[in-house]
Structures are given as structure tokens and as C-alpha cells.
Write a protein that holds these residues in place. Structure first.
Motif, mmCIF file in Angstrom:
data_model
loop_
_atom_site.group_PDB
_atom_site.id
_atom_site.type_symbol
_atom_site.label_atom_id
_atom_site.label_comp_id
_atom_site.label_asym_id
_atom_site.label_seq_id
_atom_site.Cartn_x
_atom_site.Cartn_y
_atom_site.Cartn_z
ATOM 1 N N ARG A 44 0.862 -1.185 0.000
ATOM 2 C CA ARG A 44 0.000 0.000 0.000
ATOM 3 C C ARG A 44 0.897 1.233 0.000
ATOM 4 O O ARG A 44 1.810 1.319 0.813
ATOM 5 C CB ARG A 44 -0.867 -0.018 1.265
ATOM 6 N N PRO A 46 0.952 5.651 -0.111
ATOM 7 C CA PRO A 46 0.167 6.890 -0.058
ATOM 8 C C PRO A 46 0.573 7.863 -1.161
ATOM 9 O O PRO A 46 1.761 8.010 -1.455
ATOM 10 C CB PRO A 46 0.544 7.455 1.312
ATOM 11 N N LEU A 47 -0.397 8.519 -1.775
ATOM 12 C CA LEU A 47 -0.127 9.594 -2.730
ATOM 13 C C LEU A 47 -1.108 10.732 -2.465
ATOM 14 O O LEU A 47 -2.295 10.485 -2.217
ATOM 15 C CB LEU A 47 -0.283 9.113 -4.184
ATOM 16 N N THR A 48 -0.615 11.934 -2.548
ATOM 17 C CA THR A 48 -1.456 13.114 -2.320
ATOM 18 C C THR A 48 -2.435 13.292 -3.472
ATOM 19 O O THR A 48 -2.089 13.030 -4.624
ATOM 20 C CB THR A 48 -0.546 14.359 -2.252
ATOM 21 N N PHE A 63 2.991 11.630 -9.510
ATOM 22 C CA PHE A 63 3.970 10.871 -8.724
ATOM 23 C C PHE A 63 5.283 10.721 -9.457
ATOM 24 O O PHE A 63 5.351 10.796 -10.681
ATOM 25 C CB PHE A 63 3.407 9.491 -8.330
ATOM 26 N N GLY A 67 10.680 3.817 -6.841
ATOM 27 C CA GLY A 67 10.899 2.459 -6.353
ATOM 28 C C GLY A 67 9.923 1.502 -6.991
ATOM 29 O O GLY A 67 9.319 1.797 -8.027
ATOM 30 N N THR A 68 9.734 0.355 -6.339
ATOM 31 C CA THR A 68 8.936 -0.725 -6.922
ATOM 32 C C THR A 68 7.477 -0.333 -7.165
ATOM 33 O O THR A 68 6.966 -0.487 -8.271
ATOM 34 C CB THR A 68 8.989 -1.953 -5.979
ATOM 35 N N SER A 69 6.802 0.186 -6.153
ATOM 36 C CA SER A 69 5.360 0.437 -6.304
ATOM 37 C C SER A 69 5.064 1.599 -7.245
ATOM 38 O O SER A 69 4.197 1.489 -8.116
ATOM 39 C CB SER A 69 4.728 0.696 -4.939
ATOM 40 N N THR A 70 5.788 2.695 -7.092
ATOM 41 C CA THR A 70 5.564 3.821 -8.011
ATOM 42 C C THR A 70 6.041 3.432 -9.420
ATOM 43 O O THR A 70 5.470 3.882 -10.413
ATOM 44 C CB THR A 70 6.294 5.096 -7.531
ATOM 45 N N VAL A 108 10.223 15.966 -5.128
ATOM 46 C CA VAL A 108 8.853 15.508 -5.319
ATOM 47 C C VAL A 108 7.850 16.248 -4.412
ATOM 48 O O VAL A 108 6.643 16.150 -4.596
ATOM 49 C CB VAL A 108 8.778 13.966 -5.138
ATOM 50 N N THR A 257 12.757 7.313 9.113
ATOM 51 C CA THR A 257 12.636 7.136 7.664
ATOM 52 C C THR A 257 13.840 6.374 7.117
ATOM 53 O O THR A 257 13.700 5.533 6.234
ATOM 54 C CB THR A 257 12.502 8.522 6.977
ATOM 55 N N GLU A 264 14.113 -1.137 0.511
ATOM 56 C CA GLU A 264 13.386 -0.599 -0.645
ATOM 57 C C GLU A 264 14.265 -0.579 -1.886
ATOM 58 O O GLU A 264 13.811 -0.913 -2.977
ATOM 59 C CB GLU A 264 12.927 0.828 -0.350
HETATM 60 P P1 FAD Z 1 10.411 2.491 -2.361
HETATM 61 O O1 FAD Z 1 11.681 2.046 -2.994
HETATM 62 O O2 FAD Z 1 9.619 1.501 -1.554
HETATM 63 O O3 FAD Z 1 10.695 3.752 -1.497
HETATM 64 C C1 FAD Z 1 11.346 4.938 -1.952
HETATM 65 C C2 FAD Z 1 11.168 6.007 -0.887
HETATM 66 O O4 FAD Z 1 9.777 6.333 -0.790
HETATM 67 C C3 FAD Z 1 11.543 5.548 0.524
HETATM 68 O O5 FAD Z 1 12.878 5.747 0.789
HETATM 69 C C4 FAD Z 1 10.602 6.328 1.401
HETATM 70 O O6 FAD Z 1 11.159 7.609 1.627
HETATM 71 C C5 FAD Z 1 9.358 6.456 0.576
HETATM 72 N N1 FAD Z 1 8.362 5.414 0.867
HETATM 73 C C6 FAD Z 1 8.422 4.079 0.617
HETATM 74 N N2 FAD Z 1 7.328 3.426 1.024
HETATM 75 C C7 FAD Z 1 6.531 4.360 1.571
HETATM 76 C C8 FAD Z 1 5.272 4.306 2.208
HETATM 77 N N3 FAD Z 1 4.583 3.168 2.364
HETATM 78 N N4 FAD Z 1 4.780 5.458 2.692
HETATM 79 C C9 FAD Z 1 5.439 6.615 2.534
HETATM 80 N N5 FAD Z 1 6.623 6.730 1.935
HETATM 81 C C10 FAD Z 1 7.175 5.624 1.463
HETATM 82 N N6 FAD Z 1 5.021 10.652 -3.773
HETATM 83 C C11 FAD Z 1 4.736 11.203 -4.970
HETATM 84 O O7 FAD Z 1 5.470 10.991 -5.928
HETATM 85 N N7 FAD Z 1 3.645 11.989 -5.146
HETATM 86 C C12 FAD Z 1 2.801 12.278 -4.135
HETATM 87 O O8 FAD Z 1 1.813 12.987 -4.334
HETATM 88 C C13 FAD Z 1 3.084 11.727 -2.854
HETATM 89 N N8 FAD Z 1 2.294 11.986 -1.807
HETATM 90 C C14 FAD Z 1 2.559 11.432 -0.592
HETATM 91 C C15 FAD Z 1 1.700 11.730 0.468
HETATM 92 C C16 FAD Z 1 1.932 11.190 1.729
HETATM 93 C C17 FAD Z 1 0.977 11.520 2.851
HETATM 94 C C18 FAD Z 1 3.052 10.351 1.922
HETATM 95 C C19 FAD Z 1 3.285 9.768 3.279
HETATM 96 C C20 FAD Z 1 3.901 10.049 0.874
HETATM 97 C C21 FAD Z 1 3.659 10.580 -0.394
HETATM 98 N N9 FAD Z 1 4.485 10.307 -1.492
HETATM 99 C C22 FAD Z 1 4.220 10.886 -2.711
HETATM 100 C C23 FAD Z 1 5.635 9.402 -1.378
HETATM 101 C C24 FAD Z 1 5.245 8.029 -1.916
HETATM 102 O O9 FAD Z 1 4.304 7.418 -1.056
HETATM 103 C C25 FAD Z 1 6.492 7.137 -2.019
HETATM 104 O O10 FAD Z 1 7.330 7.684 -3.010
HETATM 105 C C26 FAD Z 1 6.147 5.722 -2.394
HETATM 106 O O11 FAD Z 1 5.480 5.073 -1.328
HETATM 107 C C27 FAD Z 1 7.398 4.976 -2.770
HETATM 108 O O12 FAD Z 1 7.126 3.616 -2.936
HETATM 109 P P2 FAD Z 1 8.025 2.722 -3.893
HETATM 110 O O13 FAD Z 1 7.726 1.295 -3.610
HETATM 111 O O14 FAD Z 1 7.856 3.161 -5.310
HETATM 112 O O15 FAD Z 1 9.488 3.099 -3.509
#
Ligand code: FAD
Ligand code: FES
Ligand code: MG
Length: 281
Positions: A44, A46-48, A63, A67-70, A108, A257, A264
Motif C-alpha cells: 500500500r 500513499p499519494l497526495t 507521482f 521504487g517498486t510500487s511507483t 517531489v 525514515t 526498498e
Molecule cells: P520504495 O523504494 O519503496 O521507497 C522509496 C522512498 O519512498 C523511501 O525511501 C521512502 O522515503 C518512501 N516510501 C516508501 N514506502 C513508503 C510508504 N509506504 N509510505 C510513505 N513513503 C514511502 N510521492 C509522490 O510521488 N507523489 C505524491 O503525491 C506523494 N504523496 C505522498 C503523500 C503522503 C501523505 C506520503 C506519506 C507520501 C507521499 N508520497 C508521494 C511518497 C510516496 O508514497 C512514495 O514515493 C512511495 O510510497 C514509494 O514507494 P516505492 O515502492 O515506489 O518506492
């Protein structure tokens, strides 16, 4: 299932998608976010919410593939479905007429504040946006921010765009030349938000930091997004994600963090490798 009805590439690894989510579109306000899962194997994230169209029943997400999910989300095409989108979550930011509002974003962070910035401008505030990135290529939403701001000031670490230096240098200069700021909103790397907060605290300028700690459930149950604000424990997902910056314990947030980083990185490398050799992601 939530269908992607429109997809745009805004820059290298920056995507904007419009997603069918009628119930969320009806209720969401600037500052709130969603949590989505791309597919059954996905975590899961989060994205704004970057905007809504209540009539069409859609929400906009911007976004960066980090990483993997994005990365997986960015591979979906128009017409394809996201497994599920939950929201709106978190609290809307208070949009009032403060006067001169300064938005300070790094990387970002621009995606986090886009809808809030637009709402501040629409409320009649004079909007100064200070945008920073390590280099020109990593600067996102410049065109979009220019459309909604009265002034945009860019700073890059290497000087490849705008002035060479940090957003916080710009803030110091703005205050130094007597530019009156009534309200500051900041989003981006934790050290940047901390510095912004330190500067504005000295000058008594109301400052809100839009925090983005690790979130899992987004409903206050897992404790993943714990943050200390004014010596009280808060959960960014239900109590935030926007807080009075002057009360946030940024050092603790940075430590928490950093704990997740190496896991990740490995996961993303695996996804890129599987794509390269043509395996199912
Ligand atoms: P990963 O390789 O898993 O992680 C890369 C980085 O992303 C990590 O080092 C960490 O800093 C962050 N991250 C990883 N997992 C999470 C998680 N579950 N929750 C929060 N941060 C995480 N990104 C955008 O590009 N656009 C947005 O509008 C945006 N809005 C956000 C709003 C909120 C309230 C929060 C908490 C985060 C937001 N993010 C946004 C960040 C986005 O959630 C992370 O980039 C994303 O979860 C990364 O996942 P990943 O598997 O692609 O990368
Ligand atoms: Fe689980 Fe906030 S994301 S408590
Ligand atoms: Mg991840």
C-alpha cells in the motif's frame, strides 16, 4: 478496481494520472491523500490528491517513480486498472487568506503541495513558490507551478537551473530583503523542511510542514507514520499529514525514515531487472 482514464508524462519518471474514484472525488479537499495498491502482490502506498473533478468522478495523482510500487504504477496505461484506491485520508489544510504565502518545495514535494498551492492562490493570497532540486532534470512541476504562482524562484544545488544553492538560501534572502511573508508551507526532504522551520521560527512566521513518513494502513492502526509534534506522539495519517513545523521533531523523523531505505532499494533493483529480462512484474 479504479481505472486510469488519462495519463501524462510530465518529466523523467514523473507521471500524472486521472483515476476513476467517484466517492473520493466527491469528498476530497486540498491536503488529503489516498492509499493505493497497484496489484495483488503490491504494497500500500500513499499519494497526495493533486486535484479532483467531482462531475467526472475522477481524482488526479502526480507521482515520481522512485521504487517498486511507483515504478509499477507508472507502467500502467490509460484504460488499465489500479487494484484499489482508498480515501480521502488525512486532514485538509486550512485554506485562508493570509496575505503573502510562500511555498517551499524540494524534489517531489512539489507534487504534495500542488493542489494546496492552487487553493491558496484561489483564496486571494499572493503566492511565491520556491522550488529546489539537486539539478535541473530533477525539478518537477515547474510549468504547473508557474501557472498558479505570482512568483516562482528556482534553486538547484549545481546551478543547472535558477540560482545555485538551496531553497533555504532563497528563503533567507527573501526575509533579508524585507519581503514580508505571512505563511510558509513546506514539503520535501526532511533536512530541508527542518531548515525552513528553523529560519521561519526565528522570524515568527507561521509555517506548516507537509510530512511524508512511511505509511502502511493510513488509518492510525499500524504506527508506521508516528511523529513527535510538540512532545506529543501523533500519527501523520490521521492527525496530519500537515503539522505546525515549529513543533515537529524532524531529527526523530529522519532517523525513522532512514530505517527502511536499504530494503526498498533492493526491491526496486529486482523490479527493474525483471522488466529488463521480460518477466512478469
Ligand atoms: P520504495 O523504494 O519503496 O521507497 C522509496 C522512498 O519512498 C523511501 O525511501 C521512502 O522515503 C518512501 N516510501 C516508501 N514506502 C513508503 C510508504 N509506504 N509510505 C510513505 N513513503 C514511502 N510521492 C509522490 O510521488 N507523489 C505524491 O503525491 C506523494 N504523496 C505522498 C503523500 C503522503 C501523505 C506520503 C506519506 C507520501 C507521499 N508520497 C508521494 C511518497 C510516496 O508514497 C512514495 O514515493 C512511495 O510510497 C514509494 O514507494 P516505492 O515502492 O515506489 O518506492
Ligand atoms: Fe499506519 Fe499511520 S500509516 S498509523
Ligand atoms: Mg516500496
Amino acid at each position: 478496481m479504479n481505472k486510469i482514464i488519462k495519463k501524462e508524462v510530465l518529466g523523467e519518471k514523473i507521471k500524472k494520472i486521472e483515476v476513476e474514484a467517484p466517492l473520493i472525488a466527491k469528498k476530497a479537499l486540498p491536503g488529503q491523500f489516498i492509499v493505493l495498491r497497484v496489484d495483488e502482490k503490491g504494497e500500500r502506498i500513499p499519494l497526495t490528491i493533486a486535484g479532483i473533478d467531482a462531475e467526472k468522478g475522477t481524482i488526479t495523482l502526480i507521482f515520481q517513480e522512485v521504487g517498486t510500487s511507483t515504478g509499477k504504477l507508472g507502467m500502467l496505461k490509460e484504460g488499465e486498472d489500479i487494484l484499489n484506491v482508498v480515501g480521502p485520508l488525512g486532514n485538509p489544510v486550512e485554506i485562508e487568506k493570509y496575505g503573502r504565502v510562500c511555498i517551499i518545495v524540494g524534489g517531489v514535494g512539489a507534487a504534495f503541495v500542488y493542489w494546496m498551492a492552487k487553493a491558496f492562490k484561489e483564496k486571494g493570497n499572493y503566492l511565491i513558490t520556491v522550488m529546489g532540486a539537486r539539478n535541473e532534470k530533477l525539478l518537477i512541476l515547474e510549468k504547473e507551478m508557474k501557472k498558479i504562482s505570482d512568483e516562482v524562484i528556482i534553486a538547484t544545488d549545481d546551478g543547472s537551473k535558477g540560482r545555485k544553492g538551496f531553497t533555504t538560501d532563497v528563503l533567507t534572502d527573501l526575509i533579508g530583503i524585507g519581503d514580508k511573508l505571512d505563511y510558509v508551507l513546506t514539503a520535501g526532504p526532511i533536512p530541508m523542511m527542518k531548515k525552513v522551520s528553523d529560519i521561519t521560527k526565528k522570524h515568527g512566521i507561521k509555517t506548516i510542514a507537509s510530512l511524508n513518513p512511511i505509511m502502511v494502513d493510513g488509518t492510525g492502526m499500524c504506527g508506521g507514520c508516528r511523529v513527535t509534534v510538540g512532545k506529543e506522539v501523533k500519527f501523520a495519517c490521521v492527525d496530519g499529514p500537515d503539522f505546525d513545523a515549529h513543533s515537529v521533531d524532524f531529527d526523530e523523523l529522519l532517523k525513522r525514515t532512514a530505517l527502511y531505505k536499504s530494503h526498498e532499494g533492493k526491491s526496486y533493483e529486482k523490479l527493474l531487472h525483471r522488466c529488463k529480462i521480460g518477466l512478469d512484474t
